[in-house]
Motif scaffolding. Structure first.
Motif, PDB file in Angstrom:
ATOM      1  N   ARG A  97       0.836  -1.208   0.000  1.00  0.00           N
ATOM      2  CA  ARG A  97       0.000   0.000   0.000  1.00  0.00           C
ATOM      3  C   ARG A  97       0.866   1.252   0.000  1.00  0.00           C
ATOM      4  NH1 ARG A  97      -2.993  -3.268   3.657  1.00  0.00           N
ATOM      5  NH2 ARG A  97      -2.042  -2.217   5.447  1.00  0.00           N
ATOM      6  N   LEU A  98       1.945   1.249   0.789  1.00  0.00           N
ATOM      7  CA  LEU A  98       2.845   2.398   0.825  1.00  0.00           C
ATOM      8  C   LEU A  98       3.501   2.610  -0.538  1.00  0.00           C
ATOM      9  CD1 LEU A  98       4.406   4.623   2.302  1.00  0.00           C
ATOM     10  CD2 LEU A  98       6.025   2.872   3.058  1.00  0.00           C
ATOM     11  N   GLU A  99       3.928   1.556  -1.155  1.00  0.00           N
ATOM     12  CA  GLU A  99       4.550   1.633  -2.486  1.00  0.00           C
ATOM     13  C   GLU A  99       3.601   2.280  -3.489  1.00  0.00           C
ATOM     14  OE1 GLU A  99       5.504  -2.050  -5.037  1.00  0.00           O
ATOM     15  OE2 GLU A  99       7.236  -1.795  -3.704  1.00  0.00           O
ATOM     16  N   ARG A 100       2.344   1.910  -3.443  1.00  0.00           N
ATOM     17  CA  ARG A 100       1.348   2.484  -4.355  1.00  0.00           C
ATOM     18  C   ARG A 100       1.126   3.955  -4.065  1.00  0.00           C
ATOM     19  NH1 ARG A 100      -2.880  -2.590  -3.772  1.00  0.00           N
ATOM     20  NH2 ARG A 100      -1.809  -4.014  -5.227  1.00  0.00           N
ATOM     21  N   ARG A 101       1.076   4.328  -2.776  1.00  0.00           N
ATOM     22  CA  ARG A 101       0.890   5.738  -2.429  1.00  0.00           C
ATOM     23  C   ARG A 101       2.055   6.580  -2.937  1.00  0.00           C
ATOM     24  NH1 ARG A 101      -0.500   3.848   2.714  1.00  0.00           N
ATOM     25  NH2 ARG A 101       1.361   4.802   3.662  1.00  0.00           N
ATOM     26  N   LEU A 102       3.254   6.080  -2.758  1.00  0.00           N
ATOM     27  CA  LEU A 102       4.425   6.831  -3.195  1.00  0.00           C
ATOM     28  C   LEU A 102       4.467   6.970  -4.711  1.00  0.00           C
ATOM     29  CD1 LEU A 102       7.190   5.359  -0.849  1.00  0.00           C
ATOM     30  CD2 LEU A 102       5.755   7.372  -0.499  1.00  0.00           C
ATOM     31  N   THR A 103       4.081   5.929  -5.410  1.00  0.00           N
ATOM     32  CA  THR A 103       4.085   5.974  -6.877  1.00  0.00           C
ATOM     33  C   THR A 103       3.078   6.994  -7.385  1.00  0.00           C
ATOM     34  OG1 THR A 103       4.736   3.635  -6.954  1.00  0.00           O
ATOM     35  CG2 THR A 103       3.823   4.584  -8.972  1.00  0.00           C
ATOM     36  N   ARG A 117       9.240  14.785  -4.697  1.00  0.00           N
ATOM     37  CA  ARG A 117      10.202  14.257  -3.743  1.00  0.00           C
ATOM     38  C   ARG A 117       9.923  14.655  -2.293  1.00  0.00           C
ATOM     39  NH1 ARG A 117      11.814  14.049  -8.628  1.00  0.00           N
ATOM     40  NH2 ARG A 117      13.573  12.767  -9.354  1.00  0.00           N
ATOM     41  N   PRO A 118       9.637  15.917  -1.991  1.00  0.00           N
ATOM     42  CA  PRO A 118       9.339  16.253  -0.591  1.00  0.00           C
ATOM     43  C   PRO A 118       8.162  15.460  -0.037  1.00  0.00           C
ATOM     44  CG  PRO A 118       9.800  18.244  -1.839  1.00  0.00           C
ATOM     45  CD  PRO A 118       9.701  17.130  -2.839  1.00  0.00           C
ATOM     46  N   ARG A 119       7.120  15.272  -0.844  1.00  0.00           N
ATOM     47  CA  ARG A 119       5.967  14.513  -0.355  1.00  0.00           C
ATOM     48  C   ARG A 119       6.302  13.030  -0.204  1.00  0.00           C
ATOM     49  NH1 ARG A 119       0.914  15.475  -3.910  1.00  0.00           N
ATOM     50  NH2 ARG A 119      -0.111  14.389  -2.186  1.00  0.00           N
ATOM     51  N   ILE A 120       7.113  12.503  -1.101  1.00  0.00           N
ATOM     52  CA  ILE A 120       7.525  11.093  -0.989  1.00  0.00           C
ATOM     53  C   ILE A 120       8.293  10.877   0.312  1.00  0.00           C
ATOM     54  CG2 ILE A 120       9.036   9.320  -1.963  1.00  0.00           C
ATOM     55  CD1 ILE A 120       8.279  10.429  -4.746  1.00  0.00           C
ATOM     56  N   LEU A 121       9.247  11.761   0.578  1.00  0.00           N
ATOM     57  CA  LEU A 121      10.026  11.630   1.806  1.00  0.00           C
ATOM     58  C   LEU A 121       9.150  11.793   3.046  1.00  0.00           C
ATOM     59  CD1 LEU A 121      13.235  13.600   0.768  1.00  0.00           C
ATOM     60  CD2 LEU A 121      13.022  11.126   1.107  1.00  0.00           C
ATOM     61  N   HIS A 122       8.202  12.726   2.982  1.00  0.00           N
ATOM     62  CA  HIS A 122       7.288  12.916   4.113  1.00  0.00           C
ATOM     63  C   HIS A 122       6.468  11.658   4.361  1.00  0.00           C
ATOM     64  CE1 HIS A 122       4.599  14.951   6.887  1.00  0.00           C
ATOM     65  NE2 HIS A 122       3.581  14.435   6.215  1.00  0.00           N
ATOM     66  N   GLN A 123       5.964  11.033   3.299  1.00  0.00           N
ATOM     67  CA  GLN A 123       5.168   9.816   3.441  1.00  0.00           C
ATOM     68  C   GLN A 123       6.010   8.658   3.992  1.00  0.00           C
ATOM     69  OE1 GLN A 123       1.891   8.892   2.737  1.00  0.00           O
ATOM     70  NE2 GLN A 123       1.297  11.025   2.414  1.00  0.00           N
ATOM     71  N   LEU A 124       7.250   8.567   3.530  1.00  0.00           N
ATOM     72  CA  LEU A 124       8.141   7.523   4.050  1.00  0.00           C
ATOM     73  C   LEU A 124       8.377   7.707   5.545  1.00  0.00           C
ATOM     74  CD1 LEU A 124      10.980   6.979   1.411  1.00  0.00           C
ATOM     75  CD2 LEU A 124       9.483   5.229   2.397  1.00  0.00           C
ATOM     76  N   GLU A 125       8.672   8.943   5.937  1.00  0.00           N
ATOM     77  CA  GLU A 125       8.920   9.198   7.349  1.00  0.00           C
ATOM     78  C   GLU A 125       7.673   8.889   8.183  1.00  0.00           C
ATOM     79  OE1 GLU A 125      10.885  12.623  10.166  1.00  0.00           O
ATOM     80  OE2 GLU A 125       9.716  13.242   8.439  1.00  0.00           O
ATOM     81  N   ALA A 126       6.503   9.254   7.675  1.00  0.00           N
ATOM     82  CA  ALA A 126       5.262   8.982   8.406  1.00  0.00           C
ATOM     83  C   ALA A 126       5.034   7.481   8.558  1.00  0.00           C
ATOM     84  CB  ALA A 126       4.086   9.631   7.684  1.00  0.00           C
TER      85      ALA A 126
END
Length: 241
Positions: A100-106, A112-121
């Protein structure tokens, strides 16, 4: 980007004509990457004991998040010794949550800032209360990464555990023996300062090696070439990434 869990974040996005050098690393990292066809994946890169040299690939997005010492084992749920010198899909460790996280990031379309924010969350959600074992791993990592590493027996005495227990904690939490951890940390220090040093003998002295011969032997063992060749750009043959 840094946080309590993330030590460093790097943008490694590149083209097929790029040259990729992956140097030894004591840390465990998460890497999110997308391909020109829009597919994305999320993988765990375990501690790396040898350098690898790759021909580049077309990667519109490739972000690498390096985890702080002592945080990887509780976040990933496995002993880090099982991940050394391996690239493992995060889904193998987290199951559907990783998918699910992989799909959200894609779906973030390379922001990039939002991807990093989502990873950290996503990492923050998986944290738990303080654990003394993880704190000891972090303390050991800091001591072993110093230019004059503390003796393991002295470190164990300082933190109040047996030397054997500290070795076991480091293997589980960082995936490496104390000697291997210190060797890699010292090599990375030399790599970081090599371009600014007036000579190899001075570099060896400044980064904690006994002498230039000691540095050359360890450099060749882990990097595949001696330091003079590496800093001159004479690298081993590239592998396919």
């Amino acid at each position: 980007m840094t946080s309590a869990l993330i030590e460093e974040a790097h943008d490694l996005s590149g083209r097929a004509d790029d040259r990729l050098v992956h140097v030894p690393d004591t840390a465990t990292a998460l890497v999110f990457r997308t391909r020109p066809d829009g597919r994305g994946d999320l993988v765990v890169v375990g501690p790396r004991t040898r350098a690898a040299y790759f021909a580049g690939k077309d990667l519109p997005v490739c972000l690498r998040v390096r985890l702080r010492p002592g945080t990887a084992r509780p976040l990933l749920g496995v002993p880090i010794s099982a991940l050394v010198d391996r690239v493992t899909p995060l889904a193998d460790l987290w199951g559907d949550a990783a998918v699910r996280l992989e799909r959200r990031l894609t779906r973030l379309d390379g922001d990039r800032p939002r991807i990093l924010h989502q990873l950290e969350a996503a990492l923050a959600v998986r944290t738990r209360g303080p654990d003394a074992r993880d704190g000891l791993v972090g303390a050991a990592a800091a001591a072993l990464a110093a230019r004059r590493p503390e003796r393991l027996s002295d470190l164990a005495r300082r933190v109040g555990v047996s030397e054997r227990h500290l070795r076991d904690l480091l293997a589980e939490g960082a995936g490496l023996t104390p000697k291997a951890f210190a060797r890699i940390a010292r090599l990375r220090d030399a790599l970081a300062h090599g371009g600014r040093s007036p000579g190899l003998a001075q570099l060896a002295a400044a980064t904690g090696y006994y002498d230039q011969s000691h540095m050359t032997a360890e450099f060749r063992s882990m990097m595949g070439v001696p330091p003079g060749a590496f800093f001159a750009g004479r690298l081993p043959a590239l592998q396919r990434c």
